[in-house]
Design a protein around this motif. Structure first.
Motif, PDB file in Angstrom:
ATOM      1  N   VAL A   1       0.856  -1.179   0.000  1.00 25.32           N
ATOM      2  CA  VAL A   1       0.000   0.000   0.000  1.00 25.32           C
ATOM      3  C   VAL A   1       0.897   1.236   0.000  1.00 25.32           C
ATOM      4  O   VAL A   1       1.687   1.428   0.925  1.00 25.32           O
ATOM      5  N   LEU A   2       0.787   2.038  -1.056  1.00 20.30           N
ATOM      6  CA  LEU A   2       1.451   3.337  -1.109  1.00 20.30           C
ATOM      7  C   LEU A   2       0.352   4.372  -0.942  1.00 20.30           C
ATOM      8  O   LEU A   2      -0.603   4.383  -1.731  1.00 20.30           O
ATOM      9  N   ALA A   3       0.470   5.203   0.070  1.00 23.39           N
ATOM     10  CA  ALA A   3      -0.618   6.151   0.325  1.00 23.39           C
ATOM     11  C   ALA A   3      -0.088   7.441   0.935  1.00 23.39           C
ATOM     12  O   ALA A   3       0.909   7.444   1.647  1.00 23.39           O
ATOM     13  N   SER A   4      -0.802   8.500   0.641  1.00 18.86           N
ATOM     14  CA  SER A   4      -0.471   9.797   1.237  1.00 18.86           C
ATOM     15  C   SER A   4      -1.002   9.854   2.665  1.00 18.86           C
ATOM     16  O   SER A   4      -1.810   9.016   3.093  1.00 18.86           O
ATOM     17  N   ASP A   5      -0.558  10.863   3.391  1.00 19.33           N
ATOM     18  CA  ASP A   5      -0.974  10.967   4.794  1.00 19.33           C
ATOM     19  C   ASP A   5      -2.456  11.269   4.945  1.00 19.33           C
ATOM     20  O   ASP A   5      -3.005  11.149   6.023  1.00 19.33           O
ATOM     21  N   GLY A   6      -3.139  11.626   3.863  1.00 19.89           N
ATOM     22  CA  GLY A   6      -4.583  11.799   3.934  1.00 19.89           C
ATOM     23  C   GLY A   6      -5.292  10.521   4.344  1.00 19.89           C
ATOM     24  O   GLY A   6      -6.338  10.558   4.989  1.00 19.89           O
ATOM     25  N   LEU A   7      -4.714   9.372   3.997  1.00 19.82           N
ATOM     26  CA  LEU A   7      -5.242   8.088   4.475  1.00 19.82           C
ATOM     27  C   LEU A   7      -4.801   7.838   5.902  1.00 19.82           C
ATOM     28  O   LEU A   7      -5.613   7.586   6.788  1.00 19.82           O
TER      29      LEU A   7
ATOM     30  N   PRO B   1      -7.388  -4.469  -6.800  1.00 21.55           N
ATOM     31  CA  PRO B   1      -6.642  -3.497  -5.988  1.00 21.55           C
ATOM     32  C   PRO B   1      -7.166  -2.073  -6.174  1.00 21.55           C
ATOM     33  O   PRO B   1      -7.261  -1.309  -5.216  1.00 21.55           O
ATOM     34  N   SER B   2      -7.562  -1.735  -7.382  1.00 25.22           N
ATOM     35  CA  SER B   2      -8.103  -0.400  -7.652  1.00 25.22           C
ATOM     36  C   SER B   2      -9.407  -0.166  -6.888  1.00 25.22           C
ATOM     37  O   SER B   2      -9.625   0.910  -6.326  1.00 25.22           O
ATOM     38  N   GLU B   3     -10.267  -1.173  -6.862  1.00 20.46           N
ATOM     39  CA  GLU B   3     -11.531  -1.048  -6.116  1.00 20.46           C
ATOM     40  C   GLU B   3     -11.279  -0.941  -4.616  1.00 20.46           C
ATOM     41  O   GLU B   3     -11.940  -0.162  -3.916  1.00 20.46           O
ATOM     42  N   ALA B   4     -10.315  -1.707  -4.114  1.00 21.44           N
ATOM     43  CA  ALA B   4      -9.975  -1.631  -2.686  1.00 21.44           C
ATOM     44  C   ALA B   4      -9.432  -0.249  -2.339  1.00 21.44           C
ATOM     45  O   ALA B   4      -9.777   0.328  -1.302  1.00 21.44           O
ATOM     46  N   ALA B   5      -8.591   0.302  -3.214  1.00 23.53           N
ATOM     47  CA  ALA B   5      -8.035   1.639  -2.992  1.00 23.53           C
ATOM     48  C   ALA B   5      -9.145   2.690  -2.997  1.00 23.53           C
ATOM     49  O   ALA B   5      -9.146   3.603  -2.169  1.00 23.53           O
ATOM     50  N   GLU B   6     -10.081   2.554  -3.915  1.00 24.38           N
ATOM     51  CA  GLU B   6     -11.191   3.511  -3.974  1.00 24.38           C
ATOM     52  C   GLU B   6     -12.029   3.465  -2.702  1.00 24.38           C
ATOM     53  O   GLU B   6     -12.426   4.500  -2.173  1.00 24.38           O
ATOM     54  N   GLU B   7     -12.280   2.271  -2.186  1.00 22.87           N
ATOM     55  CA  GLU B   7     -13.034   2.143  -0.931  1.00 22.87           C
ATOM     56  C   GLU B   7     -12.296   2.815   0.219  1.00 22.87           C
ATOM     57  O   GLU B   7     -12.904   3.482   1.054  1.00 22.87           O
ATOM     58  N   LEU B   8     -10.982   2.629   0.278  1.00 23.71           N
ATOM     59  CA  LEU B   8     -10.196   3.279   1.333  1.00 23.71           C
ATOM     60  C   LEU B   8     -10.220   4.799   1.188  1.00 23.71           C
ATOM     61  O   LEU B   8     -10.311   5.518   2.186  1.00 23.71           O
ATOM     62  N   CYS B   9     -10.144   5.282  -0.044  1.00 16.96           N
ATOM     63  CA  CYS B   9     -10.227   6.734  -0.278  1.00 16.96           C
ATOM     64  C   CYS B   9     -11.558   7.281   0.217  1.00 16.96           C
ATOM     65  O   CYS B   9     -11.607   8.307   0.912  1.00 16.96           O
ATOM     66  N   GLU B  10     -12.631   6.610  -0.153  1.00 21.01           N
ATOM     67  CA  GLU B  10     -13.964   7.051   0.261  1.00 21.01           C
ATOM     68  C   GLU B  10     -14.096   7.045   1.782  1.00 21.01           C
ATOM     69  O   GLU B  10     -14.665   7.966   2.367  1.00 21.01           O
ATOM     70  N   LEU B  11     -13.569   6.004   2.431  1.00 22.38           N
ATOM     71  CA  LEU B  11     -13.617   5.943   3.888  1.00 22.38           C
ATOM     72  C   LEU B  11     -12.842   7.105   4.505  1.00 22.38           C
ATOM     73  O   LEU B  11     -13.318   7.747   5.444  1.00 22.38           O
ATOM     74  N   SER B  12     -11.667   7.387   3.978  1.00 23.09           N
ATOM     75  CA  SER B  12     -10.844   8.483   4.505  1.00 23.09           C
ATOM     76  C   SER B  12     -11.592   9.809   4.462  1.00 23.09           C
ATOM     77  O   SER B  12     -11.554  10.586   5.412  1.00 23.09           O
TER      78      SER B  12
END
Length: 103
Positions: free
Chosen positions: A42-48, A71-82
């Motif tokens: 998982v590569l993510a910015s501190d916004g997550l 993986p793209s769908e999982a990332a989108e779900e995490l973005c939405e949660l954040s």
């Protein structure tokens, strides 16, 4: 500091002025040899990471993969949660799934 005219979710009593650098050009880097026990990266910015713990992110990604999400769908779900949890920073997430050969 710079006054920011943007629809951030500012905390109460915040003067809406950034007093520090908005961009830090020194990334946090770690070296890791990928092995059979590694499922994904998982590569993510501190916004997550400001609003979701690493353990919670792993649980959500595993749950997404368990129902055959990409993986793209999982990332989108995490973005939405954040965003739902009130992250006031940019949220960027890339998930790379490791598919290990059985031979």
């Amino acid at each position: 500091g710079s006054l920011v005219n943007s629809p951030f979710n500012w905390p109460d009593q915040h003067d809406q002025i950034f007093h520090a650098d908005l961009l830090i050009p020194d990334p946090e880097c770690r070296l890791h040899d990928i092995g059979p026990g590694d499922e994904f990266l998982v590569l993510a910015s501190d916004g997550l990471w400001d609003v979701v713990s690493p353990d919670e992110a792993v649980k959500m990604i595993r749950a997404a993969f368990a129902v055959n999400k990409s993986p793209s769908e999982a990332a989108e779900e995490l973005c939405e949660l954040s965003i739902k949890l009130g992250s006031s920073d940019n949220v960027t997430i890339v998930i790379t799934r490791f598919l290990h050969s059985s031979t």
